[in-house]
Design a protein around this motif. Structure first.
Motif, PDB file in Angstrom:
ATOM      1  N   ILE A   1      -1.795   3.759  -1.930  1.00  0.00           N
ATOM      2  CA  ILE A   1      -3.196   3.563  -1.554  1.00  0.00           C
ATOM      3  C   ILE A   1      -3.266   3.568  -0.030  1.00  0.00           C
ATOM      4  O   ILE A   1      -2.446   2.945   0.648  1.00  0.00           O
ATOM      5  CB  ILE A   1      -3.732   2.221  -2.121  1.00  0.00           C
ATOM      6  CG1 ILE A   1      -3.814   2.274  -3.649  1.00  0.00           C
ATOM      7  CG2 ILE A   1      -5.091   1.871  -1.514  1.00  0.00           C
ATOM      8  CD1 ILE A   1      -4.915   3.130  -4.227  1.00  0.00           C
TER       9      ILE A   1
ATOM     10  N   ILE B   1       2.333   1.775  -3.611  1.00  0.00           N
ATOM     11  CA  ILE B   1       1.425   2.218  -4.682  1.00  0.00           C
ATOM     12  C   ILE B   1       0.539   3.370  -4.244  1.00  0.00           C
ATOM     13  O   ILE B   1      -0.328   3.817  -4.993  1.00  0.00           O
ATOM     14  CB  ILE B   1       0.580   1.060  -5.258  1.00  0.00           C
ATOM     15  CG1 ILE B   1      -0.454   0.550  -4.256  1.00  0.00           C
ATOM     16  CG2 ILE B   1       1.472  -0.077  -5.733  1.00  0.00           C
ATOM     17  CD1 ILE B   1      -1.440  -0.428  -4.881  1.00  0.00           C
TER      18      ILE B   1
ATOM     19  N   SER C   1       0.848  -1.207   0.000  1.00  0.00           N
ATOM     20  CA  SER C   1       0.000   0.000   0.000  1.00  0.00           C
ATOM     21  C   SER C   1       0.873   1.244   0.000  1.00  0.00           C
ATOM     22  O   SER C   1       0.569   2.243  -0.665  1.00  0.00           O
ATOM     23  CB  SER C   1      -0.956   0.003   1.201  1.00  0.00           C
ATOM     24  OG  SER C   1      -0.250   0.143   2.421  1.00  0.00           O
ATOM     25  N   THR C   2       1.976   1.188   0.722  1.00  0.00           N
ATOM     26  CA  THR C   2       2.889   2.337   0.758  1.00  0.00           C
ATOM     27  C   THR C   2       3.485   2.578  -0.616  1.00  0.00           C
ATOM     28  O   THR C   2       3.534   3.710  -1.099  1.00  0.00           O
ATOM     29  CB  THR C   2       3.993   2.083   1.801  1.00  0.00           C
ATOM     30  OG1 THR C   2       3.387   2.110   3.098  1.00  0.00           O
ATOM     31  CG2 THR C   2       5.078   3.140   1.737  1.00  0.00           C
TER      32      THR C   2
END
Lengths: 309, 418
Positions: free
Chosen positions: B194, B192, B189-190
């Motif tokens: 999001i 990309i 998540s970090t």
């Protein structure tokens, strides 16, 4: 050589060689900007549209000027808010622009992955001008051009980045791009704004602003959105300025010939004290010129790829 | 209908023929008394599967799914019983809506449908819904699924009140003050960009519910458990006698958050896909008995709600038509669990938790069964699905365990053509 992909979605998608080619091309484009006659014919007969779902001054203007300096027809669309609430979906909007014969769509969007989502559906090349918290590749490229003008190789150089790391697409693009060229990136900011697992992007998380800046070859401040205070990410502007700003002392911990960058717009007295912003080491204003040069290079290289096909 | 299935691989144990008459499993009778004889040629025959966590979307959200299409999909997945969640429009929080769902499901006749009522009126987490009256109308459990049962204090009241009516309580575990993102929080998540949901969001509420259930001495069932530490807490709680049961879904043992990198919302669900460690912990919990049942959390959405920007897309994937094949391919064929254990997970345990009395294959039991091809690999094709949803991450996957026939109450509810 040239670019491998139709689109410029992020630094993730570029190789080290492609990055260097963009930077070398940008150096030549900068000579055009600095010459008296800012006109080339590289994009003559081509059409470029900027589609911005978020506010922007410098990114948008520098893309517009870049395309105008190279002779393209250009048009601009601004909208705000999410596409879902606007009635027309992002994909419908993008397809509409595509079908008008557009060669390159430059898009900024508040959702991470929005350009990645539309690009496969379009004939036009998509340039990511910032997507949510994900990437802002042309900002990283202009930052890297600014560094490249001051040192010949990125190998082993230390770049310090301080501020709101969590929400910053500038950090992500710089961390990815600089790592690919062999530089070391050190980051620091409030723990509430430090994303989990950032180390796996190849960066080092420092313990303080001074620790972050120590022996750095370049220091970069980041804009902190003042409204983040309301979501309990930091207690007050004055506390932020005291513990997280890049002070004179922090900059003094960097190498003597280190220089200071900031993507702008800057909150004076928050992430940077004004005297630091204006200090001799600051190259913040030169970054802006480099922004136009890098965007000229990106548009030129993408169009060259299109012309070959 | 009098139906004979010849050459059945009965539960992987023996070759036999199965006789069905008047909707029940029956004694052997002469072939010429059958309405239809099917030679299944050694295919696997199991009891009809039960999925206790499905969104059929009717009433109100028929553009996503309706009872007819959802139960057709269930039958294609080998299911003869599904429990439908109450987050429809209007919410299933009163006996009239319960009755209407049951009536509609009987008209359609593809699958037994067991409605789950809302724990709170309007799923607002404030006032108890009419749980006693809904029980009379036919609910088998209550849940505020889609949302957590909001506060610890309200959860206590739901558990206490439901105990008077012997109604199971199913909770979607999510601390909303910690969630708010669109995928698992971590390096992916970090990278990309999001916004992440920490696994702690699920774990905090699992811990809360275990504490309350233990304090009250009452049962609680935890929905779609996906995390390593969630499984550890449930395992520990069971060991000391807390009446906690739980479910997980095929996507929590076949997919990780790495799949989100291309921003496809077919990998977006709640709880979010976890890490490789979470996947391994879920499999371990399936093997050691911590997990009681595998459900799909079948969540059909319209294309316009999924094929958009990742963070704006709705949560959930369809699952009824891929569930058995994923479980068979990734759990049984790999030797992690036996077929008997899979039948507990996909039939007997949900029947026991909800007291449905299903899963029997003795003479006189309702003839609910499924026939699967476990010998030949097939390619899962989203365009062949019978659900209205197309939101599956499994398109193109090579799997074993394609459904050939499903029989419910002696009637063929699904038959693979050609």
């Amino acid at each position: 050589m040239g670019l491998k992909n139709k689109d410029l979605l992020g630094m993730k998608q570029l190789t080290a060689e492609e990055i260097m080619e963009i930077l070398d091309t940008a150096k030549m484009m900068k000579m055009v900007i600095e010459s008296g006659n800012k006109k080339t014919t590289h994009l003559q007969g081509k059409s470029i549209v900027t589609l911005f779902y978020e506010n922007s001054t410098r990114t948008r203007l520098s893309f517009e000027l870049a395309s105008k300096y190279m002779g393209s027809a250009s048009a601009n669309i601004s909208t705000s808010g999410s596409s879902v609430n606007k009635g027309e979906s992002l994909l419908d909007t993008a397809r509409t622009i595509d079908m008008m014969g557009t060669d390159i769509i430059i898009m900024r969007h508040n959702q991470s992955g929005a350009p990645h989502f539309i690009a496969p559906y379009l004939n036009a090349s998509v340039v990511n001008a910032g997507d949510g918290m994900n990437e802002h590749p042309t900002q990283a490229l202009l930052d890297m051009l600014t560094m490249y003008e001051r040192f010949d190789s990125f190998e082993g150089k230390k770049i310090a980045i301080c501020g709101d790391i969590y929400h910053s697409r500038v950090v992500r693009s710089n961390a990815i791009g600089l790592s690919k060229l062999g530089a070391k990136v050190s980051v620091y900011g409030p723990r509430t704004m430090m994303p989990i697992g950032i180390e796996e992007m190849g960066v080092t998380v420092a313990d303080s602003v001074i620790d972050c800046c120590r022996d750095a070859d370049a220091v970069m401040g980041l804009r902190v959105q003042l409204e983040r205070q309301k979501s309990s990410l930091f207690p007050s502007v004055s506390e932020y300025a005291k513990f997280y700003a890049i002070t004179k002392e922090a900059l003094a911990a960097a190498k003597p010939d280190a220089f200071l960058m900031h993507p702008g717009p800057c909150n004076h007295g928050v992430e940077l004290p004004t005297e630091v912003y204006d200090c001799d080491q600051s190259v913040i204003n030169q970054q802006v010129t480099n922004g136009v040069a890098v965007r000229m290079a990106v548009l030129y290289l993408l169009m060259a790829r299109r012309n070959e096909l | 209908m009098r139906l004979i299935l010849k050459n059945c691989n009965y539960l992987g144990k023996e070759q036999r023929d199965i006789y069905i008459a008047d909707g029940k499993f029956s004694e052997k009778y002469p072939d010429d008394q059958a309405d239809r004889i099917i030679d299944v040629k050694g295919a696997l025959v199991t009891p009809g599967l039960i999925d206790m966590h499905v969104h059929l979307r009717e009433p109100g959200l028929e553009y996503k799914e309706d009872i007819a299409s959802g139960t057709r999909a269930a039958a294609r997945g080998g299911f003869t019983g599904v429990c439908c969640m109450p987050n429809t429009d209007p919410v299933v929080d009163n006996p009239a809506i319960v009755a209407s769902i049951i009536k509609r499901a009987e008209e359609v006749g593809n699958c037994r449908v067991y409605p789950i009522g809302a724990a709170s009126k309007g799923l607002k987490g404030e006032e108890l819904s009419e749980i006693g009256l809904m029980k009379e109308a036919g609910i088998v459990a209550v849940s505020d699924d889609g949302k957590p049962i909001s506060t610890a204090g309200f959860m206590r009241k739901v558990l206490e009140y439901c105990s008077d009516f012997d109604v199971p309580v199913l909770n979607h575990c999510e601390d909303k003050s910690l969630s708010g993102g669109a995928m698992n929080e971590g390096p992916v998540s970090t990278s990309i960009g999001i916004r992440g949901i920490p696994s702690a969001s699920e774990d905090v509420m699992i811990a809360r519910d275990i504490i309350i259930a233990e304090y009250l001495g009452l049962p609680v069932h935890l929905c779609h458990v996906s995390t390593k530490s969630g499984m550890r807490m449930i395992r520990d709680a069971k060991a000391r006698g807390v009446k906690v049961t739980c479910e997980t879904c095929p996507h929590y043992f076949t997919l990780t958050d790495d799949y989100c990198v291309d921003y496809s919302a077919n990998y977006k669900m709640h709880p979010p896909l976890g890490t490789r460690e979470d996947v391994e912990a879920v499999i371990e919990a399936i093997i050691d008995g911590t997990v009681d049942t595998i459900v799909t959390d079948h969540a059909p959405h319209h294309q316009d709600e999924k094929e958009i920007e990742f963070s704006l897309a709705l949560n959930g994937i369809v699952g009824l038509e891929s569930s058995f094949a994923l479980c068979y391919t990734y759990l049984v064929k790999t030797g992690k669990i036996t077929l008997d254990r899979l039948m507990d997970l996909m039939c007997h345990n949900p029947s026991d938790i909800l007291k449905l009395g299903r899963g029997g294959m003795e003479i006189g039991d309702d003839a609910d069964l499924a026939v699967f091809d476990i010998e030949n690999e097939f390619t899962f094709d989203k365009n062949k699905m019978l659900t209205k949803g197309r939101n599956t991450p499994y398109d193109g996957w090579k799997l074993y365990g394609e459904t050939l026939y499903t029989v419910m109450g002696g009637n063929i509810t699904y038959e693979k053509l050609c």
